[in-house]
Design a protein around this motif. Structure first.
Motif, PDB file in Angstrom:
ATOM      1  N   ASP A 137       0.856  -1.116  -0.115  1.00 25.48           N
ATOM      2  CA  ASP A 137       0.025  -0.180  -0.047  1.00 25.48           C
ATOM      3  C   ASP A 137       0.864   1.191  -0.010  1.00 25.48           C
ATOM      4  N   PHE A 138       2.165   1.115  -0.377  1.00 21.24           N
ATOM      5  CA  PHE A 138       3.189   2.254  -0.246  1.00 21.24           C
ATOM      6  C   PHE A 138       2.893   3.358  -1.437  1.00 21.24           C
ATOM      7  N   GLY A 139       1.987   2.964  -2.384  1.00 22.16           N
ATOM      8  CA  GLY A 139       1.717   3.833  -3.338  1.00 22.16           C
ATOM      9  C   GLY A 139       0.537   4.752  -2.713  1.00 22.16           C
ATOM     10  N   GLU A 140      -0.193   4.167  -1.986  1.00 21.40           N
ATOM     11  CA  GLU A 140      -1.166   5.078  -1.523  1.00 21.40           C
ATOM     12  C   GLU A 140      -0.725   6.091  -0.317  1.00 21.40           C
ATOM     13  N   VAL A 141       0.558   5.552   0.170  1.00 20.76           N
ATOM     14  CA  VAL A 141       1.220   6.291   1.162  1.00 20.76           C
ATOM     15  C   VAL A 141       1.890   7.580   0.598  1.00 20.76           C
ATOM     16  N   LEU A 142       1.909   7.565  -0.837  1.00 17.35           N
ATOM     17  CA  LEU A 142       2.927   8.759  -1.356  1.00 17.35           C
ATOM     18  C   LEU A 142       1.918   9.603  -1.970  1.00 17.35           C
ATOM     19  N   ALA A 143       0.623   9.528  -1.917  1.00 18.95           N
ATOM     20  CA  ALA A 143      -0.477  10.488  -2.307  1.00 18.95           C
ATOM     21  C   ALA A 143      -0.237  11.862  -2.189  1.00 18.95           C
ATOM     22  N   PRO A 144       0.409  12.324  -0.853  1.00 16.71           N
ATOM     23  CA  PRO A 144       0.772  13.824  -0.644  1.00 16.71           C
ATOM     24  C   PRO A 144       1.650  14.250  -1.911  1.00 16.71           C
ATOM     25  N   MET A 145       2.480  13.303  -2.371  1.00 16.09           N
ATOM     26  CA  MET A 145       3.461  13.902  -3.506  1.00 16.09           C
ATOM     27  C   MET A 145       2.865  13.929  -4.713  1.00 16.09           C
ATOM     28  N   ARG A 146       2.124  12.993  -4.874  1.00 16.67           N
ATOM     29  CA  ARG A 146       1.531  12.934  -6.453  1.00 16.67           C
ATOM     30  C   ARG A 146       0.594  14.066  -6.303  1.00 16.67           C
ATOM     31  N   ASP A 147      -0.013  14.436  -5.481  1.00 13.09           N
ATOM     32  CA  ASP A 147      -1.210  15.360  -5.446  1.00 13.09           C
ATOM     33  C   ASP A 147      -0.492  16.807  -5.881  1.00 13.09           C
ATOM     34  N   VAL A 148       0.765  17.009  -5.591  1.00 13.66           N
ATOM     35  CA  VAL A 148       1.240  18.367  -5.982  1.00 13.66           C
ATOM     36  C   VAL A 148       1.847  18.329  -7.311  1.00 13.66           C
ATOM     37  N   ARG A 149       1.799  17.267  -7.970  1.00 11.10           N
ATOM     38  CA  ARG A 149       2.272  17.209  -9.390  1.00 11.10           C
ATOM     39  C   ARG A 149       1.488  17.920 -10.117  1.00 11.10           C
ATOM     40  N   PRO A 150       2.124  18.747 -11.083  1.00 16.96           N
ATOM     41  CA  PRO A 150       1.161  19.731 -12.159  1.00 16.96           C
ATOM     42  C   PRO A 150       0.514  18.667 -13.244  1.00 16.96           C
ATOM     43  N   SER A 151       0.929  17.597 -13.463  1.00 16.00           N
ATOM     44  CA  SER A 151       0.195  16.718 -14.396  1.00 16.00           C
ATOM     45  C   SER A 151      -0.922  16.266 -13.890  1.00 16.00           C
ATOM     46  N   ARG A 152      -0.998  16.100 -12.601  1.00  7.78           N
ATOM     47  CA  ARG A 152      -2.220  15.679 -11.766  1.00  7.78           C
ATOM     48  C   ARG A 152      -3.077  16.637 -11.067  1.00  7.78           C
ATOM     49  N   GLY A 153      -2.908  18.012 -11.577  1.00 12.31           N
ATOM     50  CA  GLY A 153      -3.712  19.164 -11.612  1.00 12.31           C
ATOM     51  C   GLY A 153      -2.987  19.968 -10.364  1.00 12.31           C
ATOM     52  N   GLY A 154      -1.786  19.597  -9.576  1.00 11.86           N
ATOM     53  CA  GLY A 154      -1.269  20.439  -8.520  1.00 11.86           C
ATOM     54  C   GLY A 154      -0.455  21.669  -8.938  1.00 11.86           C
ATOM     55  N   SER A 155       0.277  22.341  -8.100  1.00 15.88           N
ATOM     56  CA  SER A 155       1.015  23.445  -8.319  1.00 15.88           C
ATOM     57  C   SER A 155       2.644  23.197  -8.414  1.00 15.88           C
ATOM     58  N   GLY A 156       2.840  22.001  -8.009  1.00 17.92           N
ATOM     59  CA  GLY A 156       4.374  21.657  -7.816  1.00 17.92           C
ATOM     60  C   GLY A 156       4.693  21.612  -6.391  1.00 17.92           C
ATOM     61  N   TRP A 157       4.129  22.179  -5.445  1.00 13.57           N
ATOM     62  CA  TRP A 157       4.220  22.288  -4.208  1.00 13.57           C
ATOM     63  C   TRP A 157       3.173  22.807  -3.519  1.00 13.57           C
ATOM     64  N   SER A 158       3.192  22.400  -2.088  1.00 10.48           N
ATOM     65  CA  SER A 158       2.144  22.972  -1.161  1.00 10.48           C
ATOM     66  C   SER A 158       2.696  22.868   0.337  1.00 10.48           C
ATOM     67  N   GLN A 159       2.218  23.738   1.000  1.00 11.40           N
ATOM     68  CA  GLN A 159       2.542  23.752   2.496  1.00 11.40           C
ATOM     69  C   GLN A 159       2.418  22.500   3.043  1.00 11.40           C
ATOM     70  N   ASP A 160       1.396  21.728   2.860  1.00  9.69           N
ATOM     71  CA  ASP A 160       1.145  20.531   3.615  1.00  9.69           C
ATOM     72  C   ASP A 160       1.836  19.515   3.058  1.00  9.69           C
ATOM     73  N   ALA A 161       2.155  19.666   1.781  1.00  9.63           N
ATOM     74  CA  ALA A 161       3.198  18.445   1.093  1.00  9.63           C
ATOM     75  C   ALA A 161       4.439  18.513   1.841  1.00  9.63           C
ATOM     76  N   LEU A 162       5.064  19.961   2.010  1.00  9.49           N
ATOM     77  CA  LEU A 162       6.124  20.013   2.719  1.00  9.49           C
ATOM     78  C   LEU A 162       6.094  19.563   4.054  1.00  9.49           C
ATOM     79  N   ALA A 163       5.109  19.943   4.853  1.00  4.15           N
ATOM     80  CA  ALA A 163       5.270  19.533   6.118  1.00  4.15           C
ATOM     81  C   ALA A 163       5.164  17.646   6.300  1.00  4.15           C
ATOM     82  N   TRP A 164       4.358  17.210   5.302  1.00  7.94           N
ATOM     83  CA  TRP A 164       4.366  15.738   5.237  1.00  7.94           C
ATOM     84  C   TRP A 164       5.836  15.224   4.980  1.00  7.94           C
ATOM     85  N   LEU A 165       6.287  15.719   3.891  1.00  7.31           N
ATOM     86  CA  LEU A 165       7.709  15.106   3.408  1.00  7.31           C
ATOM     87  C   LEU A 165       8.813  15.464   4.788  1.00  7.31           C
TER      88      LEU A 165
END
Length: 372
Positions: free
Chosen positions: A325-353
């Motif tokens: 299920d590690f692919g699911e664990v990585l969701a915060p990283m995938r969600d910021v990807r511009p190819s998936r509609g993200g902006s490249g970064w977010s404060q939440d993604a940084l905090a999670w990382l």
């Protein structure tokens, strides 16, 4: 078909086959992808002639010549003094064990009085096109493609997922850094083969990744009488560096830097950083924050894994057996990807990382307390 021989070389090895072919065949021109020095790389088609350069540096006393140019002319001069055939001379036998492929090619071209022609566009133009020509989503997808490619290269030989896939359609690196430059190199080679209206032998030396594309586009140019491949207007456009994209510049620069770090040698990454230094220095305000945040995220192992979209490859990389299920664990990283509609970064993604890899030692402390 023009008298053209194309060699693919590694930029880091000391293979000598291309250089020895030049010494044996004495072509009229040698077209190279990698320039001898900064002056040589100024623009496509810049040609160096040994007699003129040697006279200027070693006879005329020119003091501001590039050190690499001075060295190659000294090597070529010594080689010219050797007994023929040059490719079997003691000096050459010594040099070919000490120098990488491309310096050997430069020296060989000078030794036989061939025109040494820079066939590519300046590196700065390529790096600027890579930053600004793709959409942000395309740049991000290209980073993902390269991450997956690198993981396949890390798998042991014989593993079913170790087989490299063809470049994905729309891959920005393949388009800007390979295909566009294949067109440019093919045009330069054809121009040299028909120089002054008379056919002449040309040896072309380039990185191995370019050989198939250049040979194909050169054949198209010859078969069409010059109308195949990129037309003159398109070629002119490929030689131009666009205005730096204003949208999401900090994110673009960060992803580009990280992409080149995945694909290129340290020296090429340093060249890219130098070429983009003015843009990096001009970042202000939110763009600085976006650059730093995006660089941290895209430089992380978790983002590299999040970019692996092939589930079988991800399982192979993390050691799963089709049920991780590690692919699911990585969701915060995938969600910021511009190819998936993200902006490249977010404060939440940084905090999670920054916190996800932490280890809670309180449990161990609790066990110790109970042991007392």
């Amino acid at each position: 078909m023009p008298d053209v021989t194309v060699f693919g070389v590694s930029h880091l090895t000391n293979s000598f086959e291309a250089a020895e072919h030049i010494l044996r065949t004495k072509p009229r021109s040698v077209v190279v992808e990698t320039a001898l020095c900064k002056e040589h790389a100024a623009e496509r088609g810049t040609a160096f002639n040994f007699a003129q350069i040697f006279a200027a540096i070693h006879v005329g006393g020119q003091t501001d010549a590039d050190e690499s140019l001075k060295f190659i002319t000294r090597v070529a001069h010594q080689l010219r003094l050797e007994a023929h055939p040059l490719e079997t001379s003691p000096f050459w036998e010594n040099m070919k064990t000490q120098l990488p492929a491309e310096p050997l090619v430069y020296a060989a071209a000078f030794a036989v009085d061939a025109r040494l022609v820079f066939g590519d566009r300046p590196k700065e133009t390529t790096y600027r096109r890579l930053v600004s020509c793709p959409t942000l989503a395309e740049l991000d997808q290209t980073f993902g493609n390269q991450s997956a490619r690198n993981y396949r290269l890390l798998l042991p030989d014989g593993h079913p997922e170790a087989v490299l896939r063809p470049p994905a359609p729309g891959d920005a690196f393949e388009t800007v850094c390979i295909a566009e430059r294949d067109d440019i190199l093919a045009h330069t080679i054809r121009e040299e083969a028909a120089r002054d209206g008379a056919p002449g032998a040309v040896v072309a030396v380039m990185g191995a990744d370019h050989v198939a594309g250049v040979e194909r586009k050169l054949s198209e140019l010859v078969a069409s009488g010059g109308d195949g491949g990129a037309g003159e207007a398109e070629l002119a456009a490929l030689l131009q560096a666009p205005e730096t994209a204003a949208d999401d510049l900090g994110v673009r620069l960060a992803i580009t830097q990280r992409l080149l770090g995945l694909r290129c040698t340290e020296s090429l990454v340093a060249d890219a950083n130098a070429a983009l230094d003015a843009d990096l220095s001009a970042l202000v305000g939110d763009d600085i924050i976006a650059f730093n945040a995006t660089s941290e995220i895209y430089g992380s192992a978790r983002m590299l894994l999040a970019c692996v979209e092939d589930s079988a490859l991800l399982d192979a990389v993390i050691g799963g057996v089709h049920r991780s299920d590690f692919g699911e664990v990585l969701a915060p990283m995938r969600d910021v990807r511009p190819s998936r509609g993200g902006s490249g970064w977010s404060q939440d993604a940084l905090a999670w990382l920054r916190t996800a890899a932490g280890v809670d030692l309180s449990v161990l402390q609790g066990d110790g307390a109970r042991g007392k």
